[in-house]
Design a protein around this motif. Structure first.
Motif, PDB file in Angstrom:
ATOM      1  N   GLU A 107       3.212  -1.911  -0.876  1.00 54.79           N
ATOM      2  CA  GLU A 107       3.068  -2.231   0.545  1.00 54.79           C
ATOM      3  C   GLU A 107       4.363  -2.782   1.130  1.00 54.79           C
ATOM      4  O   GLU A 107       4.671  -2.544   2.307  1.00 54.79           O
ATOM      5  CB  GLU A 107       1.913  -3.210   0.742  1.00 54.79           C
ATOM      6  CG  GLU A 107       0.557  -2.579   0.429  1.00 54.79           C
ATOM      7  CD  GLU A 107      -0.616  -3.521   0.596  1.00 54.79           C
ATOM      8  OE1 GLU A 107      -1.716  -3.050   0.933  1.00 54.79           O
ATOM      9  OE2 GLU A 107      -0.440  -4.755   0.382  1.00 54.79           O
TER      10      GLU A 107
ATOM     11  N   SER B 166      -2.223   3.937   9.535  1.00 57.47           N
ATOM     12  CA  SER B 166      -1.925   3.116  10.709  1.00 57.47           C
ATOM     13  C   SER B 166      -2.481   3.756  11.974  1.00 57.47           C
ATOM     14  O   SER B 166      -2.628   4.984  12.052  1.00 57.47           O
ATOM     15  CB  SER B 166      -0.406   2.932  10.870  1.00 57.47           C
ATOM     16  OG  SER B 166       0.159   2.331   9.722  1.00 57.47           O
TER      17      SER B 166
ATOM     18  N   VAL C   4       3.590  -1.648   5.443  1.00 56.28           N
ATOM     19  CA  VAL C   4       2.286  -1.781   6.092  1.00 56.28           C
ATOM     20  C   VAL C   4       1.227  -2.038   5.018  1.00 56.28           C
ATOM     21  O   VAL C   4       1.351  -1.566   3.882  1.00 56.28           O
ATOM     22  CB  VAL C   4       1.946  -0.502   6.901  1.00 56.28           C
ATOM     23  CG1 VAL C   4       1.787   0.708   5.992  1.00 56.28           C
ATOM     24  CG2 VAL C   4       0.710  -0.707   7.756  1.00 56.28           C
TER      25      VAL C   4
ATOM     26  N   ALA D 293       4.087   2.919   8.806  1.00 57.57           N
ATOM     27  CA  ALA D 293       3.718   1.813   9.697  1.00 57.57           C
ATOM     28  C   ALA D 293       3.577   2.268  11.142  1.00 57.57           C
ATOM     29  O   ALA D 293       3.039   1.538  11.976  1.00 57.57           O
ATOM     30  CB  ALA D 293       4.753   0.693   9.604  1.00 57.57           C
TER      31      ALA D 293
END
Length: 228
Positions: free
Chosen positions: A47, A175, A52, A102
């Protein structure tokens, strides 16, 4: 706290021991094998690299069940670290831009009017006197169509997690407003990206996608009757 993944790894292993297990689509490819789960440290590293937090049900799957392996179609693409970098591995996994996870996945596909306009411009063989001219025209049209359908910006914020064969794939949205849902990708057949929906028309989450597959596989491979 309820653990939605309790016993799942054992259930997958048990399926692999059933006589009819290879009758499940894709089983001959993934062979019911699961990678080891990620550690908390490994997940944090993943991550941190992509910038993200992964959808909650997927990240807990990675921690509690496996980093990939047996799963829908030809299996769940494993996420692995190679040369100090994390990546998803599988047929088409490189379609995802890991540096853009992201960024929010687009709320919609291309403007339908753009697709309709371009479809209306598709050359027809009867409009050409020479077959070579038609071939050139259709090749140029295909390039325009692919440029629209496969524009990189259309899949930011998502990763490919499964391959169904014939260049058909499934994406997990990381996302944006569709975060945590699964989308089908049949663009190789000129069918646009679309969310996977359940029987009630609701978007399918990662957990629903995986557990539905597992339950169906168990129905298809019941254990042999025990001797009386």
């Amino acid at each position: 706290m309820n653990d939605q993944w309790a016993g799942v790894r054992d259930r997958v292993a048990a399926l692999g021991t059933q006589p009819a297990c290879n009758g499940v689509f894709g089983a001959l490819w993934h062979r019911w094998a699961l990678d080891e789960p990620l550690t908390e440290e490994e997940l944090a590293g993943l991550e941190g690299q992509i910038g993200v937090r992964l959808p909650e049900d997927y990240r807990t799957f990675l921690l509690r069940v496996a980093a990939g392996g047996a799963g829908p179609a030809y299996g769940l693409f494993p996420v692995r670290r190679a040369q100090s970098r994390w990546r998803w591995e599988g047929d088409g996994a490189d379609l995802a831009d890991l540096s853009a996870l992201a960024e929010p996945f687009p709320e919609q596909g291309p403007d339908p009017r753009s697709l309709d306009d371009l479809q209306a411009q598709r050359p027809e063989e009867e409009d050409f006197d020479e077959i070579e001219d038609f071939d050139d025209a259709i090749e140029a049209w295909d390039e325009r169509w692919d440029a629209l359908m496969f524009a990189p910006g259309r899949t930011v914020g998502a990763v490919v997690i499964s391959h169904l064969g014939c260049a058909r794939r499934e994406w997990l949205i990381i996302s944006g407003v569709h975060r945590g849902t699964i989308w089908s990708d049949d663009r190789a057949d000129d069918v646009d990206l679309a969310p996977c929906l359940d029987a009630n028309g609701k978007p399918v989450t990662f957990a629903r996608w995986y557990t539905d597959w597992l339950e169906q596989a168990e129905r298809l491979t019941p254990p042999p009757p025990s001797d009386a």
